[in-house]
Design an enzyme around this catalytic site. Structure first.
Site, mmCIF file in Angstrom:
data_model
loop_
_atom_site.group_PDB
_atom_site.id
_atom_site.type_symbol
_atom_site.label_atom_id
_atom_site.label_comp_id
_atom_site.label_asym_id
_atom_site.label_seq_id
_atom_site.Cartn_x
_atom_site.Cartn_y
_atom_site.Cartn_z
ATOM 1 N N GLU A 174 66.369 19.959 32.099
ATOM 2 C CA GLU A 174 66.708 19.477 30.754
ATOM 3 C C GLU A 174 66.657 20.584 29.705
ATOM 4 O O GLU A 174 66.626 20.302 28.505
ATOM 5 C CB GLU A 174 65.751 18.351 30.347
ATOM 6 N N HIS B 49 60.056 15.238 25.818
ATOM 7 C CA HIS B 49 61.045 14.333 26.410
ATOM 8 C C HIS B 49 60.356 13.507 27.477
ATOM 9 O O HIS B 49 59.687 14.063 28.361
ATOM 10 C CB HIS B 49 62.192 15.138 27.027
ATOM 11 N N HIS C 274 60.321 9.522 29.914
ATOM 12 C CA HIS C 274 61.023 8.364 30.459
ATOM 13 C C HIS C 274 60.190 7.107 30.187
ATOM 14 O O HIS C 274 60.070 6.232 31.045
ATOM 15 C CB HIS C 274 61.261 8.534 31.951
ATOM 16 N N TYR D 206 57.306 -0.541 10.233
ATOM 17 C CA TYR D 206 57.492 0.629 9.378
ATOM 18 C C TYR D 206 57.204 1.951 10.071
ATOM 19 O O TYR D 206 57.403 3.025 9.491
ATOM 20 C CB TYR D 206 56.668 0.508 8.090
ATOM 21 N N HIS E 229 67.935 6.396 29.906
ATOM 22 C CA HIS E 229 67.307 7.667 30.277
ATOM 23 C C HIS E 229 65.887 7.802 29.730
ATOM 24 O O HIS E 229 64.945 7.922 30.499
ATOM 25 C CB HIS E 229 68.191 8.824 29.791
ATOM 26 N N TYR F 140 50.441 10.541 2.450
ATOM 27 C CA TYR F 140 49.537 10.059 3.488
ATOM 28 C C TYR F 140 48.753 11.206 4.131
ATOM 29 O O TYR F 140 49.272 12.313 4.263
ATOM 30 C CB TYR F 140 50.356 9.339 4.573
#
Length: 219
Positions: free
Chosen positions: A80, A98, A100, A119, A160, A215
């Site tokens: 990837e 990344h 799954h 939110y 994916h 925040y």
């Protein structure tokens, strides 16, 4: 390379491995699926292809330049890699995660955008989009992902998984965790027969985005 540069790369690699192990421990990936990277200057440190994360140590660092040429390590980078490099070229990211993740991947098969059920979407820049399917490791997938990431720090990849990025590995990971949680929430609420979950309006989401600017801890 200077000692300072080597120290930065070693520290970043330790973080990449720790984050990759965390994705597995917390059920966001199975086996060697998913991948993690961090950028140090012009070097992108990335998990290697097909190697269990618990087998990676300090001497196993894999690094490429922004064109994908290997500059560090002997193991083959993740398949990837184009996905990660596309994010670094198009943003100020210094970390990409990344996965799954099950609930997020399930949602990627159902909708082109996650409904505004919470939110938490504000933490990813707004309603999270689904990038149309393309085979893993392809330029097409990277292009689809970049379109879905426009003004966002995370997206779904259809059939994916997920991609998120941040200024640190912890930030990128937290965005992945928030994304998975939000997808699980929507699936849970949507599964009640005869009822439909209430959704936030775009104005309500913008109000949260404004509030989030202050925040956390100062400094």
């Amino acid at each position: 390379m200077s000692d300072m540069g080597r120290d930065a790369i070693e520290q970043a690699w330790d973080g990449v491995v720790a984050t990759a192990r965390r994705t597995a421990a917390e059920g966001l990936v199975v086996g060697t699926s998913g991948n993690v990277s961090a950028r140090v200057g012009e070097v992108v440190l990335v998990t290697p292809s097909g190697v269990p994360y618990d087998r990676l140590g300090p001497g196993d660092a894999v690094g490429v330049d922004l064109e994908g040429r290997q500059v560090l390590g002997e193991m083959v980078p993740t398949s990837e890699l184009p996905l990660h490099l596309a994010v670094y070229r198009a943003s100020d990211a210094t970390a990409v995660v990344h996965t799954h993740a099950v609930h997020a991947t399930a949602v990627s098969t159902l909708v082109p955008e996650i409904p505004l059920v919470h939110y938490a979407a504000a933490m990813l820049g707004g309603p999270v989009r689904t990038a149309p399917y393309a085979r893993y490791g392809t330029r097409e997938l990277a292009d689809n992902m970049l379109a879905a990431l426009r003004d966002r720090t995370g997206c779904l990849l259809q059939n994916h998984g997920t991609v998120t990025y941040g200024s640190t590995l912890d930030e990128a990971y937290d965005r992945t965790a928030q994304l998975e949680w939000m997808c699980r929430l929507w699936l849970t609420a949507s599964s009640v027969p005869g009822l439909r979950p209430s959704l936030l309006t775009p104005a309500q989401l913008r109000d949260v985005q404004d509030a989030l600017k202050g925040y956390g801890q100062p400094g």
